[in-house]
Design a protein around this motif. Structure first.
Motif, mmCIF file in Angstrom:
data_model
loop_
_atom_site.group_PDB
_atom_site.id
_atom_site.type_symbol
_atom_site.label_atom_id
_atom_site.label_comp_id
_atom_site.label_asym_id
_atom_site.label_seq_id
_atom_site.Cartn_x
_atom_site.Cartn_y
_atom_site.Cartn_z
ATOM 1 N N SER A 50 0.826 -1.210 0.000
ATOM 2 C CA SER A 50 0.000 0.000 0.000
ATOM 3 C C SER A 50 0.860 1.261 0.000
ATOM 4 O O SER A 50 0.570 2.222 -0.728
ATOM 5 C CB SER A 50 -0.916 0.007 1.223
ATOM 6 O OG SER A 50 -1.806 -1.061 1.180
ATOM 7 N N LEU A 51 1.905 1.254 0.803
ATOM 8 C CA LEU A 51 2.778 2.426 0.858
ATOM 9 C C LEU A 51 3.528 2.623 -0.456
ATOM 10 O O LEU A 51 3.681 3.754 -0.931
ATOM 11 C CB LEU A 51 3.748 2.308 2.031
ATOM 12 C CG LEU A 51 3.100 2.499 3.403
ATOM 13 C CD1 LEU A 51 4.045 2.038 4.499
ATOM 14 C CD2 LEU A 51 2.695 3.941 3.614
ATOM 15 N N PHE A 52 3.992 1.538 -1.063
ATOM 16 C CA PHE A 52 4.682 1.663 -2.358
ATOM 17 C C PHE A 52 3.714 2.125 -3.446
ATOM 18 O O PHE A 52 4.095 2.858 -4.360
ATOM 19 C CB PHE A 52 5.359 0.359 -2.746
ATOM 20 C CG PHE A 52 6.596 0.057 -1.945
ATOM 21 C CD1 PHE A 52 7.535 1.031 -1.671
ATOM 22 C CD2 PHE A 52 6.840 -1.214 -1.465
ATOM 23 C CE1 PHE A 52 8.671 0.771 -0.938
ATOM 24 C CE2 PHE A 52 7.979 -1.507 -0.727
ATOM 25 C CZ PHE A 52 8.899 -0.505 -0.463
ATOM 26 N N THR A 53 2.454 1.715 -3.357
ATOM 27 C CA THR A 53 1.446 2.193 -4.313
ATOM 28 C C THR A 53 1.254 3.699 -4.178
ATOM 29 O O THR A 53 1.107 4.406 -5.181
ATOM 30 C CB THR A 53 0.112 1.461 -4.087
ATOM 31 O OG1 THR A 53 0.318 0.055 -4.260
ATOM 32 C CG2 THR A 53 -0.944 1.921 -5.061
ATOM 33 N N SER A 54 1.268 4.201 -2.944
ATOM 34 C CA SER A 54 1.132 5.648 -2.770
ATOM 35 C C SER A 54 2.351 6.385 -3.319
ATOM 36 O O SER A 54 2.218 7.484 -3.864
ATOM 37 C CB SER A 54 0.910 6.000 -1.299
ATOM 38 O OG SER A 54 2.082 5.811 -0.538
ATOM 39 N N VAL A 55 3.530 5.786 -3.210
ATOM 40 C CA VAL A 55 4.733 6.401 -3.782
ATOM 41 C C VAL A 55 4.582 6.523 -5.296
ATOM 42 O O VAL A 55 4.864 7.577 -5.886
ATOM 43 C CB VAL A 55 5.997 5.590 -3.419
ATOM 44 C CG1 VAL A 55 7.205 6.094 -4.178
ATOM 45 C CG2 VAL A 55 6.263 5.643 -1.919
ATOM 46 N N VAL A 56 4.096 5.462 -5.933
ATOM 47 C CA VAL A 56 3.881 5.485 -7.388
ATOM 48 C C VAL A 56 2.812 6.515 -7.745
ATOM 49 O O VAL A 56 2.939 7.247 -8.733
ATOM 50 C CB VAL A 56 3.501 4.079 -7.903
ATOM 51 C CG1 VAL A 56 3.060 4.130 -9.351
ATOM 52 C CG2 VAL A 56 4.668 3.124 -7.740
ATOM 53 N N ALA A 57 1.746 6.600 -6.938
ATOM 54 C CA ALA A 57 0.684 7.566 -7.212
ATOM 55 C C ALA A 57 1.205 9.003 -7.144
ATOM 56 O O ALA A 57 0.833 9.839 -7.973
ATOM 57 C CB ALA A 57 -0.461 7.372 -6.215
ATOM 58 N N PHE A 58 2.063 9.286 -6.173
ATOM 59 C CA PHE A 58 2.663 10.622 -6.104
ATOM 60 C C PHE A 58 3.504 10.896 -7.355
ATOM 61 O O PHE A 58 3.504 12.001 -7.891
ATOM 62 C CB PHE A 58 3.528 10.766 -4.852
ATOM 63 C CG PHE A 58 2.787 11.209 -3.642
ATOM 64 C CD1 PHE A 58 2.435 12.540 -3.468
ATOM 65 C CD2 PHE A 58 2.441 10.304 -2.661
ATOM 66 C CE1 PHE A 58 1.754 12.958 -2.342
ATOM 67 C CE2 PHE A 58 1.767 10.704 -1.529
ATOM 68 C CZ PHE A 58 1.409 12.034 -1.369
ATOM 69 N N GLY A 59 4.217 9.881 -7.835
ATOM 70 C CA GLY A 59 5.014 10.053 -9.045
ATOM 71 C C GLY A 59 4.159 10.326 -10.268
ATOM 72 O O GLY A 59 4.473 11.197 -11.085
ATOM 73 N N VAL A 60 3.066 9.599 -10.396
ATOM 74 C CA VAL A 60 2.160 9.803 -11.537
ATOM 75 C C VAL A 60 1.529 11.193 -11.464
ATOM 76 O O VAL A 60 1.417 11.890 -12.481
ATOM 77 C CB VAL A 60 1.080 8.697 -11.569
ATOM 78 C CG1 VAL A 60 -0.007 9.016 -12.583
ATOM 79 C CG2 VAL A 60 1.718 7.354 -11.897
ATOM 80 N N ALA A 61 1.126 11.614 -10.275
ATOM 81 C CA ALA A 61 0.542 12.949 -10.118
ATOM 82 C C ALA A 61 1.563 14.036 -10.467
ATOM 83 O O ALA A 61 1.235 15.021 -11.135
ATOM 84 C CB ALA A 61 0.035 13.135 -8.693
ATOM 85 N N GLY A 62 2.793 13.853 -10.033
ATOM 86 C CA GLY A 62 3.837 14.822 -10.380
ATOM 87 C C GLY A 62 4.086 14.885 -11.867
ATOM 88 O O GLY A 62 4.259 15.971 -12.434
ATOM 89 N N MET A 63 4.083 13.731 -12.514
ATOM 90 C CA MET A 63 4.271 13.705 -13.959
ATOM 91 C C MET A 63 3.111 14.402 -14.669
ATOM 92 O O MET A 63 3.317 15.150 -15.630
ATOM 93 C CB MET A 63 4.390 12.264 -14.454
ATOM 94 C CG MET A 63 4.646 12.151 -15.936
ATOM 95 S SD MET A 63 4.621 10.471 -16.527
ATOM 96 C CE MET A 63 2.925 10.012 -16.256
ATOM 97 N N ALA A 64 1.883 14.183 -14.204
ATOM 98 C CA ALA A 64 0.719 14.832 -14.816
ATOM 99 C C ALA A 64 0.801 16.351 -14.676
ATOM 100 O O ALA A 64 0.467 17.091 -15.610
ATOM 101 C CB ALA A 64 -0.564 14.299 -14.184
ATOM 102 N N ILE A 65 1.255 16.809 -13.525
ATOM 103 C CA ILE A 65 1.404 18.259 -13.325
ATOM 104 C C ILE A 65 2.451 18.825 -14.277
ATOM 105 O O ILE A 65 2.236 19.868 -14.905
ATOM 106 C CB ILE A 65 1.760 18.556 -11.854
ATOM 107 C CG1 ILE A 65 0.561 18.276 -10.960
ATOM 108 C CG2 ILE A 65 2.243 19.999 -11.681
ATOM 109 C CD1 ILE A 65 0.879 18.312 -9.481
ATOM 110 N N LEU A 66 3.578 18.150 -14.403
ATOM 111 C CA LEU A 66 4.634 18.634 -15.300
ATOM 112 C C LEU A 66 4.183 18.635 -16.756
ATOM 113 O O LEU A 66 4.490 19.572 -17.505
ATOM 114 C CB LEU A 66 5.896 17.791 -15.132
ATOM 115 C CG LEU A 66 6.642 17.994 -13.815
ATOM 116 C CD1 LEU A 66 7.830 17.034 -13.726
ATOM 117 C CD2 LEU A 66 7.106 19.424 -13.672
#
Length: 126
Positions: A63-79
């Motif tokens: 679950s924690l690693f999934t949240s890490v990936v989700a933060f990465g995807v959100a950051g990529m979407a913002i960029l």
């Protein structure tokens, strides 16, 4: 949720971002391995009562690693969004700037001047 003082990174910090989630997953793994004698879930006997501890630790880490990936995807979407905004502003700037180039062509007795701006072409009779 706060990490304990024995965490290898960001000790005592709240779990509220990708770095703190990753550190929390590492400390959960460390504690689970200490509790199970260094064995992972698949290495424990089916009847071992510590198998539930290892199972819970594995699910929490996932679950924690999934949240890490989700933060990465959100950051990529913002960029990517910022990139598209900059591209749009650049295209708008180029589209509103009048072009200086003109081209003329002589056809028989008429000369046609073709404008590279948004104005319609002009005809001149010669």
């Amino acid at each position: 949720m706060h990490r304990g003082p024995d965490a290898s990174c960001l000790a005592g910090d709240e779990v509220n971002g990708p770095f703190s989630a990753y550190c929390e997953a590492k400390i959960i793994d460390q504690h689970a391995l200490e509790a199970t004698g260094g064995l992972h879930y698949s290495e424990l006997d089916r009847e071992d009562p510590l198998r539930q501890v290892a199972s819970s630790a594995a699910f929490l880490q996932a679950s924690l690693f999934t949240s890490v990936v989700a933060f990465g995807v959100a950051g990529m979407a913002i960029l990517i969004g910022v990139l598209f905004i900059l591209i749009g502003l650049g295209i708008r700037d180029v589209a509103t700037e009048p072009l200086e180039a003109f081209s003329s062509c002589q056809v028989g007795r008429r000369a046609v001047v073709v404008s590279m701006t948004r104005e319609p072409a002009r005809r001149t009779d010669g």
